[in-house]
Design a protein around this motif. Structure first.
Motif, PDB file in Angstrom:
ATOM      1  N   LEU A   1      41.209  43.415  46.278  1.00  0.00           N
ATOM      2  CA  LEU A   1      41.349  44.810  46.695  1.00  0.00           C
ATOM      3  C   LEU A   1      41.872  45.678  45.545  1.00  0.00           C
ATOM      4  CD1 LEU A   1      42.829  44.386  50.295  1.00  0.00           C
ATOM      5  CD2 LEU A   1      40.507  45.075  49.666  1.00  0.00           C
ATOM      6  N   LEU A   2      42.797  45.145  44.754  1.00  0.00           N
ATOM      7  CA  LEU A   2      43.316  45.899  43.613  1.00  0.00           C
ATOM      8  C   LEU A   2      42.214  46.154  42.589  1.00  0.00           C
ATOM      9  CD1 LEU A   2      46.825  44.265  43.025  1.00  0.00           C
ATOM     10  CD2 LEU A   2      46.349  46.578  43.818  1.00  0.00           C
TER      11      LEU A   2
ATOM     12  N   GLY B   1      46.243  35.896  51.529  1.00  0.00           N
ATOM     13  CA  GLY B   1      46.735  37.225  51.150  1.00  0.00           C
ATOM     14  C   GLY B   1      46.762  37.485  49.654  1.00  0.00           C
ATOM     15  N   PRO B   2      47.373  36.609  48.834  1.00  0.00           N
ATOM     16  CA  PRO B   2      47.413  36.879  47.388  1.00  0.00           C
ATOM     17  C   PRO B   2      46.035  37.026  46.763  1.00  0.00           C
ATOM     18  CG  PRO B   2      49.016  35.200  47.967  1.00  0.00           C
ATOM     19  CD  PRO B   2      48.200  35.435  49.188  1.00  0.00           C
TER      20      PRO B   2
ATOM     21  N   THR C   1      44.452  40.270  47.936  1.00  0.00           N
ATOM     22  CA  THR C   1      45.134  41.418  47.336  1.00  0.00           C
ATOM     23  C   THR C   1      44.591  41.704  45.944  1.00  0.00           C
ATOM     24  OG1 THR C   1      47.165  40.979  48.589  1.00  0.00           O
ATOM     25  CG2 THR C   1      47.366  42.320  46.595  1.00  0.00           C
ATOM     26  N   SER C   2      44.364  40.642  45.166  1.00  0.00           N
ATOM     27  CA  SER C   2      43.819  40.842  43.819  1.00  0.00           C
ATOM     28  C   SER C   2      42.415  41.441  43.876  1.00  0.00           C
ATOM     29  CB  SER C   2      43.806  39.512  43.054  1.00  0.00           C
ATOM     30  OG  SER C   2      42.947  38.570  43.688  1.00  0.00           O
TER      31      SER C   2
ATOM     32  N   SER D   1      48.177  40.120  39.461  1.00  0.00           N
ATOM     33  CA  SER D   1      48.034  39.720  40.857  1.00  0.00           C
ATOM     34  C   SER D   1      47.115  38.513  40.999  1.00  0.00           C
ATOM     35  CB  SER D   1      47.489  40.906  41.670  1.00  0.00           C
ATOM     36  OG  SER D   1      47.278  40.538  43.011  1.00  0.00           O
ATOM     37  N   SER D   2      45.982  38.516  40.302  1.00  0.00           N
ATOM     38  CA  SER D   2      45.046  37.394  40.415  1.00  0.00           C
ATOM     39  C   SER D   2      45.609  36.134  39.768  1.00  0.00           C
ATOM     40  CB  SER D   2      43.703  37.763  39.787  1.00  0.00           C
ATOM     41  OG  SER D   2      43.873  38.192  38.444  1.00  0.00           O
TER      42      SER D   2
END
Length: 236
Positions: A46-47, A39-40, A43-44, A72-73
């Motif tokens: 996708l952001l 997930g993390p 998420t980065s 996030s990354s």
């Protein structure tokens, strides 16, 4: 262990319970399974895609939100490095972090290089807005001349005839008006006295410009509907 059918305790390894239930395989180990969380890292990614998309669709200033992608990354990289059994996607997160930082440096350098051009464009818009006001006043002056066969002598006569004050320029300073019709009739017009061969001026509209001081290089000057620099007006 307990029989999953009747609940009676049976010996581990037997193939059949007294209730008739038969085991078709080895019982599962009770040790919890560890599944890596992606997930993390995802998420980065996708952001990053979101920031690129909205920057291209709306305005490049939204690229500043890339700081959220960096945070996030970097968080995903730390989680994957500290506990690789629970968190995966280390390479993906690291690549996203690298790409975002590199793109941020390039865009930052590009933005800094564009600052002088942005300032020039901003000044050009200020001057253009003031020139548009001068054109508006010129239209009123031409209407006045059509009715009275001459231009107003001064700002007071202009305001009395037109019914409105001279507008404020972009810098909230009043545009100055000077009529030369009377001076032409008396032979005291500055242009005619200079014997430059240029036709005598009928009126002048002048904005003090950004510095707010009349007679400086940034004045916005219209003479008979044509804009001149301050040095050009002096040469006339």
């Amino acid at each position: 262990m307990d029989c999953p059918c009747c609940g009676v305790s049976i010996t581990l390894g037997v193939l059949e319970c007294g209730c008739g239930a038969r085991f078709v395989g080895t019982p599962l180990d009770e040790t919890p399974l560890k599944v890596q969380r992606l997930g993390p890292a995802m998420t980065s990614v996708l952001l990053l895609a979101l920031v690129v998309g909205v920057s291209l669709a709306f305005t490049k200033w939204l690229a500043l939100s890339a700081v959220v992608v960096i945070w996030s990354s970097w968080r995903a990289v730390k989680l994957a490095r500290r506990n690789p059994e629970w968190y995966g996607g280390y390479r993906t997160a690291a690549a996203t972090l690298t790409v975002t930082i590199l793109a941020g440096v390039i865009l930052g350098a590009y933005g800094v290089s564009r600052i002088p051009l942005a300032i020039d464009n901003w000044r050009t818009r200020q001057i253009a807005a003031t020139q548009a006001l001068c054109y508006h006043v010129k239209g009123l002056l031409e209407e006045y001349k059509r009715v009275h066969n001459s231009y107003p002598k001064n700002a007071q006569e202009y305001e009395k005839a037109v019914g409105e004050s001279l507008p404020l320029d972009y810098w909230d300073k009043s545009i100055k008006y000077q009529g030369y019709t009377e001076a032409i009739a008396e032979g005291t017009n500055p242009s005619s006295l200079l014997r430059t061969g240029l036709p005598p001026a009928n009126f002048e509209l002048r904005s003090a410009g950004a510095d707010g001081k009349l007679g400086t290089a940034d004045d916005v000057i219209m003479v008979d509907g044509i804009f001149y620099a301050n040095s050009e007006v002096k040469s006339r």
